[in-house]
Design a protein around this motif. Structure first.
Motif, PDB file in Angstrom:
ATOM      1  N   LEU A 103      -2.344  65.095  70.383  1.00 36.88           N
ATOM      2  CA  LEU A 103      -2.352  66.536  70.657  1.00 36.88           C
ATOM      3  C   LEU A 103      -1.957  66.818  72.106  1.00 36.88           C
ATOM      4  O   LEU A 103      -1.222  67.770  72.389  1.00 36.88           O
TER       5      LEU A 103
ATOM      6  N   ILE B 268       1.867  66.332  72.428  1.00 37.29           N
ATOM      7  CA  ILE B 268       2.615  67.445  71.821  1.00 37.29           C
ATOM      8  C   ILE B 268       2.523  68.685  72.705  1.00 37.29           C
ATOM      9  O   ILE B 268       3.521  69.358  72.971  1.00 37.29           O
ATOM     10  N   THR B 269       1.297  68.969  73.201  1.00 38.39           N
ATOM     11  CA  THR B 269       1.134  70.121  74.077  1.00 38.39           C
ATOM     12  C   THR B 269       2.026  69.988  75.310  1.00 38.39           C
ATOM     13  O   THR B 269       2.697  70.945  75.717  1.00 38.39           O
TER      14      THR B 269
ATOM     15  N   ILE C  46     -11.001  66.746  72.100  1.00 39.23           N
ATOM     16  CA  ILE C  46     -10.519  68.088  72.440  1.00 39.23           C
ATOM     17  C   ILE C  46     -10.773  68.392  73.906  1.00 39.23           C
ATOM     18  O   ILE C  46      -9.945  68.993  74.595  1.00 39.23           O
TER      19      ILE C  46
ATOM     20  N   PHE D 113       9.191  71.284  65.322  1.00 36.47           N
ATOM     21  CA  PHE D 113       8.395  70.846  66.461  1.00 36.47           C
ATOM     22  C   PHE D 113       7.856  72.029  67.240  1.00 36.47           C
ATOM     23  O   PHE D 113       6.739  72.016  67.734  1.00 36.47           O
TER      24      PHE D 113
ATOM     25  N   GLY E 288       4.050  72.694  68.160  1.00 38.32           N
ATOM     26  CA  GLY E 288       3.538  72.920  69.503  1.00 38.32           C
ATOM     27  C   GLY E 288       2.625  74.132  69.559  1.00 38.32           C
ATOM     28  O   GLY E 288       1.527  74.075  70.119  1.00 38.32           O
TER      29      GLY E 288
ATOM     30  N   VAL F 293      -0.664  73.336  67.797  1.00 37.30           N
ATOM     31  CA  VAL F 293      -1.589  72.514  68.583  1.00 37.30           C
ATOM     32  C   VAL F 293      -2.268  73.342  69.668  1.00 37.30           C
ATOM     33  O   VAL F 293      -3.478  73.239  69.886  1.00 37.30           O
ATOM     34  N   LEU F 294      -1.473  74.201  70.312  1.00 37.14           N
ATOM     35  CA  LEU F 294      -2.083  75.080  71.312  1.00 37.14           C
ATOM     36  C   LEU F 294      -3.142  75.974  70.678  1.00 37.14           C
ATOM     37  O   LEU F 294      -4.188  76.230  71.252  1.00 37.14           O
TER      38      LEU F 294
ATOM     39  N   THR G  85     -10.704  76.246  69.181  1.00 36.36           N
ATOM     40  CA  THR G  85     -11.904  75.499  69.542  1.00 36.36           C
ATOM     41  C   THR G  85     -12.696  76.245  70.593  1.00 36.36           C
ATOM     42  O   THR G  85     -13.918  76.395  70.496  1.00 36.36           O
TER      43      THR G  85
END
Lengths: 313, 307
Positions: free
Chosen positions: A107, A110-111, A175, B23, B27, B30-31, B37
């Motif tokens: 993660l 990718i970020t 996370i 992709f 991205g 994922v952000l 969260t």
């Protein structure tokens, strides 16, 4: 520096205050020494950390042979039937860190790629400070979140999951680490010079191909450093595992079980009231030394990787 | 070119463009995970903790009855510990930063110091707690006091302050230094009258981020042996009679916000966990405010920076 003073024009062109001043010189030297000592404090801290851990562990290893420490499969130093095997604590540490890294490395990468290569300017300006804020949340709060939010959520998926588990602690830790990994990896990707990207685009590559084949190899040393930082964070993380993974030493490689990590054990002992100089007191220093050696190992690996694949532009 | 070739090339391009698009979606997704969260964490605490947040919560001591327990001793303890931390880490960190940036000769000692600062940032925080336990609590005899805790956290955030100071000073163009030297200023006069004022905002940003980290740090303070149940306040720093200021509070036993929260989280009763949510909410708001302030300062600085 001594100014040239000629006899006839002494008072007019070179007043005394411009001449060599012994006091001023001494003051400058004093300040420089003082600043040097302040800078040297950081080295002193390192020396103190190593000296203290080795000294206190030395007493411990006089009582417990190193072989028993490394091979015994039970860690029960506070019981009557005391066993001093570090393996259960190491397994707990490695399993929770592995779960965390399985989350944080993909993660985070990718970020980083997204923010460095894909995101429009406005999105980056919003996302970067937000990730930074996420990294600023106290770890004890993440521990609370893991125990009271993530664990019940996971129990809906896996009904047999116990109330404390390495899985939920590791997930939350992962996370938590994403911002550290992504910000460092992104910085190194943005340091890759623009003309490499332009060359790649000129050959007809898409942004994804450029990111994967040109930017990532070019930034490899920085990305490796980001991963190593993530590993250090995961291995040394304390509060999340102390709260959500339980404090029972347990030699297991199964993330669905509760287990104590090295750090959780230190917290558990510190919460009790152990007399200074007892064997229980010394165990936390032996555990601390193990933890430091563990993070040091990862750091050395990272250093070697960085040296080997460093690209200089 | 033949039509067949052209269509083949077109399909390859289309495929790669699709990958690009996939992709990009990934991205953003994922952000979103990170954002969601954070939302979940914050709203969970808000829903559980908000009803407990009243003035009483801030002015009562911890108690065995969850309904009347509060965080008075915790926030007072946190404030006092932070005072010690700032008093120790800020001058030392700035001094070290100035030395490394302006004074240090290029030699092996400087290199050792530089590598060392980088490595210290990677040492797990609980190790600092062990150092403080052995050195401050036992060898120097400070005991399980505010002083020991403050110094332990100061060591922890020292690298943050050093790095921020160095970056802020490095950003000042050489012209400024040359101008000062040309007018006859000594090195320290240049540093004190020019470099420090110009880099103050950058240094302040680093100090705030460091202190925000220190506020939330739990493990080192637990290791020192801070008590989790404190139902009294440290002695007041201001006395009615001469010399009006007392430093007895430095040696007082204490508790801090994250330890109070940890104590409540680890109790089985649900009522205490609600207290934990409320304490966590206060803690998160405190650290987020400090971090946001630092980010804002940096943003302002970048915008106004014209040499």
């Amino acid at each position: 520096m001594r100014l040239p003073v000629t006899a006839q024009s002494d008072e007019i062109t070179h007043p005394k205050r411009l001449g060599y001043s012994y006091r001023r010189h001494l003051g400058e030297r004093f300040i420089e020494t003082l600043l040097f000592l302040m800078a040297f404090v950081s080295v002193a801290i390192t020396i103190a950390i190593v000296a203290m851990l080795v000294k206190e562990s030395f007493v411990f290893f006089e009582h417990v042979p190193l072989w028993e420490f490394l091979t015994d499969t039970q860690w029960t130093p506070l019981f009557d039937d005391a066993h001093y095997g570090i393996l259960p604590l190491i397994s707990g540490t490695l399993v929770s860190s592995a779960v965390a890294l399985l989350v944080a490395i993909p993660l985070g990468t990718i970020t980083a790629i997204y923010l460095s290569e894909f995101a429009p300017f406005a999105a980056r300006e919003v996302a970067k400070p937000f990730l930074e804020l996420l990294g600023g949340v106290p770890t004890v709060v993440y521990g609370y979140f893991a125990l009271l939010f993530v664990t019940p959520l996971l129990q809906k998926i896996f009904p047999e999951l116990p109330g404390f588990s390495l899985l939920s602690a590791g997930l939350v830790m992962g996370i938590m680490i994403i911002p550290y990994v992504s910000s460092m990896a992104e910085d190194s990707m943005r340091a890759v010079p623009m003309h490499l990207r332009e060359g790649s685009y000129a050959m007809g590559a898409t942004r994804f191909q450029t990111a994967l084949r040109v930017v990532m190899p070019g930034a490899f040393s920085g990305i490796a450093a980001a991963y190593i930082l993530g590993i250090s964070r995961a291995v040394g993380e304390t509060m999340v595992v102390a709260i959500a993974a339980g404090m029972q030493p347990n030699l297991t490689w199964n993330p669905m079980e509760p287990a104590a990590t090295i750090t959780a054990y230190i917290v558990q002992v510190s919460l009790g009231d152990l007399p200074h100089g007892s064997i229980g007191y010394q165990t936390i220093f032996a555990a601390g030394l193990t933890l430091l050696l563990l993070t040091l190992t990862f750091n050395i690996i990272g250093h070697v990787l960085r040296k080997r694949y460093r690209e200089v532009y | 070119m033949k039509d067949k070739d052209l269509s083949e090339i077109r399909s390859i391009i289309a495929r790669h463009k699709l990958w690009d698009f996939i992709f990009m979606i990934l991205g953003v997704f994922v952000l979103m995970i990170a954002v969601l969260t954070f939302m979940a964490l914050f709203s969970h605490m808000l829903i559980d903790g908000m009803p407990r947040l009243s003035l009483d919560f801030f002015t009562s001591f911890p108690s065995r009855r969850p309904g009347s327990a509060g965080i008075l001793s915790a926030w007072v303890g946190t404030t006092l510990v932070m005072l010690v931390t700032a008093a120790a880490a800020v001058p030392m960190g700035i001094g070290a930063g100035i030395y490394l940036e302006e004074y240090a000769p290029k030699n092996i000692i400087t290199e050792i110091i530089e590598i060392n600062v980088t490595n210290l940032a990677g040492v797990p925080s609980i190790i600092y707690g062990l150092l403080a336990l052995s050195l401050f609590v036992h060898q120097l005899g400070f005991g399980q006091s505010i002083l020991s805790a403050g110094l332990a956290l100061a060591l922890l955030i020292l690298p943050v302050v050093i790095v921020a100071t160095r970056e802020a000073i490095r950003a000042i163009p050489v012209v400024i230094r040359e101008g000062a030297y040309a007018l006859g200023a000594t090195k320290w006069q240049t540093v004190w009258d020019h470099l420090l004022p110009y880099s103050a905002a950058g240094i302040l940003t680093g100090v705030i981020i460091g202190l925000a980290r220190a506020i939330g740090e739990t493990a080192p303070i637990i290791t020192i042996g801070a008590l989790t149940f404190i139902a009294f306040l440290p002695p007041s720093p201001i006395k009615p009679d001469f010399p009006f200021i007392s430093f007895e509070w430095l040696m007082a036993p204490f508790t801090v916000m994250p330890i109070q929260m940890f104590n409540w989280v680890s109790r089985p009763e649900e009522a205490f966990q609600i207290n934990a949510a409320a304490a966590g909410l206060v803690l998160v708001v405190m650290t987020l405010t400090m971090n946001a302030l630092a980010i804002y300062l940096r943003y302002r600085m970048r915008k106004n920076l014209k040499w």
